[in-house]
Design a protein around this motif. Sequence first.
Motif, PDB file in Angstrom:
ATOM      1  N   TRP A 170       0.838  -1.198   0.000  1.00  0.00           N
ATOM      2  CA  TRP A 170       0.000   0.000   0.000  1.00  0.00           C
ATOM      3  C   TRP A 170       0.871   1.246   0.000  1.00  0.00           C
ATOM      4  N   ASN A 171       0.306   2.344  -0.427  1.00  0.00           N
ATOM      5  CA  ASN A 171       0.995   3.628  -0.524  1.00  0.00           C
ATOM      6  C   ASN A 171       1.311   4.165   0.861  1.00  0.00           C
TER       7      ASN A 171
ATOM      8  N   PHE B  22      -0.165   6.245   6.737  1.00  0.00           N
ATOM      9  CA  PHE B  22      -0.316   7.370   7.655  1.00  0.00           C
ATOM     10  C   PHE B  22      -1.768   7.585   8.036  1.00  0.00           C
ATOM     11  N   GLU B  23      -2.643   7.486   7.078  1.00  0.00           N
ATOM     12  CA  GLU B  23      -4.067   7.698   7.361  1.00  0.00           C
ATOM     13  C   GLU B  23      -4.617   6.608   8.277  1.00  0.00           C
ATOM     14  N   ASN B  24      -4.250   5.383   8.033  1.00  0.00           N
ATOM     15  CA  ASN B  24      -4.752   4.296   8.876  1.00  0.00           C
ATOM     16  C   ASN B  24      -4.241   4.423  10.305  1.00  0.00           C
ATOM     17  N   PHE B  25      -2.963   4.799  10.467  1.00  0.00           N
ATOM     18  CA  PHE B  25      -2.388   4.891  11.803  1.00  0.00           C
ATOM     19  C   PHE B  25      -3.143   5.891  12.665  1.00  0.00           C
ATOM     20  N   ASN B  26      -3.571   6.985  12.078  1.00  0.00           N
ATOM     21  CA  ASN B  26      -4.186   8.041  12.874  1.00  0.00           C
ATOM     22  C   ASN B  26      -5.687   8.150  12.629  1.00  0.00           C
ATOM     23  N   ASP B  27      -6.320   7.029  12.303  1.00  0.00           N
ATOM     24  CA  ASP B  27      -7.742   7.021  11.996  1.00  0.00           C
ATOM     25  C   ASP B  27      -8.545   6.534  13.201  1.00  0.00           C
ATOM     26  N   GLY B  28      -9.087   7.468  13.965  1.00  0.00           N
ATOM     27  CA  GLY B  28      -9.898   7.087  15.112  1.00  0.00           C
ATOM     28  C   GLY B  28     -11.239   6.487  14.733  1.00  0.00           C
ATOM     29  N   TYR B  29     -11.683   6.728  13.523  1.00  0.00           N
ATOM     30  CA  TYR B  29     -12.999   6.273  13.075  1.00  0.00           C
ATOM     31  C   TYR B  29     -13.120   4.748  13.062  1.00  0.00           C
ATOM     32  N   HIS B  30     -12.009   4.065  12.761  1.00  0.00           N
ATOM     33  CA  HIS B  30     -12.083   2.604  12.663  1.00  0.00           C
ATOM     34  C   HIS B  30     -11.725   1.898  13.969  1.00  0.00           C
ATOM     35  N   ALA B  31     -11.381   2.667  15.016  1.00  0.00           N
ATOM     36  CA  ALA B  31     -10.767   2.095  16.225  1.00  0.00           C
ATOM     37  C   ALA B  31     -11.528   0.904  16.790  1.00  0.00           C
ATOM     38  N   ASN B  32     -12.790   1.080  17.148  1.00  0.00           N
ATOM     39  CA  ASN B  32     -13.532  -0.078  17.675  1.00  0.00           C
ATOM     40  C   ASN B  32     -14.593  -0.538  16.684  1.00  0.00           C
ATOM     41  N   ARG B  33     -14.295  -0.319  15.404  1.00  0.00           N
ATOM     42  CA  ARG B  33     -15.098  -0.909  14.338  1.00  0.00           C
ATOM     43  C   ARG B  33     -14.292  -2.041  13.699  1.00  0.00           C
TER      44      ARG B  33
ATOM     45  N   VAL C 268       8.210   4.701   8.113  1.00  0.00           N
ATOM     46  CA  VAL C 268       7.609   4.352   6.830  1.00  0.00           C
ATOM     47  C   VAL C 268       8.526   4.793   5.703  1.00  0.00           C
ATOM     48  N   ARG C 269       8.891   3.840   4.831  1.00  0.00           N
ATOM     49  CA  ARG C 269       9.813   4.141   3.737  1.00  0.00           C
ATOM     50  C   ARG C 269       9.244   3.599   2.423  1.00  0.00           C
ATOM     51  N   PRO C 270       8.817   4.484   1.511  1.00  0.00           N
ATOM     52  CA  PRO C 270       8.284   4.018   0.233  1.00  0.00           C
ATOM     53  C   PRO C 270       9.320   3.223  -0.551  1.00  0.00           C
ATOM     54  N   THR C 271       8.883   2.127  -1.139  1.00  0.00           N
ATOM     55  CA  THR C 271       9.720   1.360  -2.066  1.00  0.00           C
ATOM     56  C   THR C 271       9.142   1.405  -3.476  1.00  0.00           C
ATOM     57  N   GLY C 272       8.012   2.061  -3.640  1.00  0.00           N
ATOM     58  CA  GLY C 272       7.337   2.228  -4.913  1.00  0.00           C
ATOM     59  C   GLY C 272       6.060   3.006  -4.664  1.00  0.00           C
ATOM     60  N   PRO C 273       5.326   3.332  -5.705  1.00  0.00           N
ATOM     61  CA  PRO C 273       4.092   4.099  -5.510  1.00  0.00           C
ATOM     62  C   PRO C 273       3.043   3.351  -4.693  1.00  0.00           C
ATOM     63  N   GLU C 274       3.116   2.028  -4.685  1.00  0.00           N
ATOM     64  CA  GLU C 274       2.116   1.241  -3.969  1.00  0.00           C
ATOM     65  C   GLU C 274       2.736   0.247  -2.990  1.00  0.00           C
TER      66      GLU C 274
ATOM     67  N   ASP D  38      -4.782  -6.200   6.558  1.00  0.00           N
ATOM     68  CA  ASP D  38      -5.856  -6.639   5.664  1.00  0.00           C
ATOM     69  C   ASP D  38      -6.616  -5.434   5.119  1.00  0.00           C
ATOM     70  N   ALA D  39      -6.913  -4.474   6.007  1.00  0.00           N
ATOM     71  CA  ALA D  39      -7.674  -3.301   5.575  1.00  0.00           C
ATOM     72  C   ALA D  39      -6.888  -2.441   4.604  1.00  0.00           C
ATOM     73  N   THR D  40      -5.626  -2.143   4.913  1.00  0.00           N
ATOM     74  CA  THR D  40      -4.860  -1.242   4.049  1.00  0.00           C
ATOM     75  C   THR D  40      -4.541  -1.886   2.702  1.00  0.00           C
ATOM     76  N   THR D  41      -4.348  -3.202   2.694  1.00  0.00           N
ATOM     77  CA  THR D  41      -4.150  -3.900   1.415  1.00  0.00           C
ATOM     78  C   THR D  41      -5.382  -3.751   0.534  1.00  0.00           C
ATOM     79  N   LYS D  42      -6.557  -3.921   1.134  1.00  0.00           N
ATOM     80  CA  LYS D  42      -7.799  -3.837   0.356  1.00  0.00           C
ATOM     81  C   LYS D  42      -8.133  -2.397  -0.028  1.00  0.00           C
ATOM     82  N   VAL D  43      -7.764  -1.430   0.818  1.00  0.00           N
ATOM     83  CA  VAL D  43      -7.941  -0.033   0.446  1.00  0.00           C
ATOM     84  C   VAL D  43      -7.094   0.286  -0.784  1.00  0.00           C
TER      85      VAL D  43
END
Length: 397
Positions: A202-203, A208-219, A304-310, A350-355
Amino acid sequence: MTTSTNGTNLSDELLASLDASIDDVSTASTLPPELYTSPDVLAFETEALFMKEWLCVGRAERIPNVGDWFTVTIVDEPLIIARNKEGKVCAMSAVCQHRAMQVCEGEGNNTTFKCPYHHWNYGLDGRLLGAPAMERTEAFDKADFGLPQLRVEEWQGFVFVNFDADAAPLAPTLERYTPFLANYDLENAICPGTFTLENMPWNWKVMFENFNDGYHANRLHQFVQDFCPSNMSEFPVPWSDDSNVIFRTGGYTHIDGGFNATHRVIMDVFPDLTDEERTRSTFALMPPTLCFGTAPDQCFFFLVRPTGPETIDIEIGYIFHPSALDDPLFEQKMLLSDAGVQVFVQQDQDATTKVQQGLRSRFAPRGRYSWQEESHIQFNRWLVQRYRGGSTPDARA
C-alpha cells in the motif's frame, strides 16, 4: 492527465481539485485516488517532500558509542547514520564518490568506512581519508570527494535527517505535541530493538491515514479495542500551517488500558504520568516518515519508507520505561504484549491492502469524512501545502 510527463510536477487541474480535501471536516472530500497509485506522483513527492522534509531514521540509542553506525535507504537514497569522534550523530550518503558503490550495509562499529570496490576510505564524518593509486590523476583533491552530508536533528530520542541544507529547524514545528510527551522522558526511555516488514502493498499515505484514523478504532478492531472507542477521539490543539505534527488523543473507558487481550497494561507504567495521561493514548504523524503513539506502559513507532508508488517498508519499534526491562519476566511479558499488537497489525494490514486495491478501481471514490477523522484533514493540509509549494508554473508549462 494528472501529472506532467516527466513526473516532476502536478497538473493545475489536480492541484485545484485538492481544495475539496482541505475544507472543514464536515464538508471535505478525501484525496484523489491517483495520489496513491501513480509513479509520477511518487516521483514528485520524492523531490517536493522527501528531499525537503525532516525524515526520521531511528532512535539515537541505536548508536550509543563513538564509531557505531547503521544504514537506511529512503526513496532509493542509501544513508549512513553514525556517531562521530566528537560523540555527535551525523548522517551522510552511503554512495562512494568514486564509482557510486554503496560503501557499507547493515550496522556495526568502525573507525572508518572502506568502500569494498576500490578501497576508498572515509572517516566517520564522511571525509575522504585515502584513495589508492590516485596520485597520477590530475587536480585530484581528497577534500572534494567526501561523502555528501545531511543535516541532523535529535528530538525525543529520535534521529531526523534532512537533505535540504536550508531547512528550518524541526523542534519548533513539533511544539504542539511535546507537552503530551513530557512525562514519558523519551530521551531516557529504552527501545529494545526493531523489526521491519518489507514491501507492504500500500501507498505510504494509506499507512499514515490508517495509523491516525480514530474512526475505525472499535469498528475494524471491535472487541480488541473497545476500551479505546472511536467516540472518545479528541483533537486537542488547533491545527497550524507551520506544524509538522498531526495528532489526536484516544480516550479509555478505564485507567491503564492496554492494546492486548486483557485491555490492561502489561509492562511497568511510565511513573511520571498523570491520571489523565493513564486514561488515553496519543497517535501522532510526523510526515513523511514517522508514525508515533503512546500508551501508559509503552510507546510505539512506525518508520515508513516508500519502495514504490504502492509499496512500503515499515520498521516497527516499542519504547519502555527502563524499569520494565529490569523485570525478570520482561521477555515473557513482551511476548504477551506483542501477541495483542499482532491482532491489530493483522487487521490493519488486511484493511490497508484492500484499500490500496480499491484505490486502483475506476469506481474509487472521493469520499466524505466523519468528525472522528479530523486528523485526516490536518494531514491533507500538511500535504497540500507541500504539493503546491513544490509545483512551479514553469514546470507545468
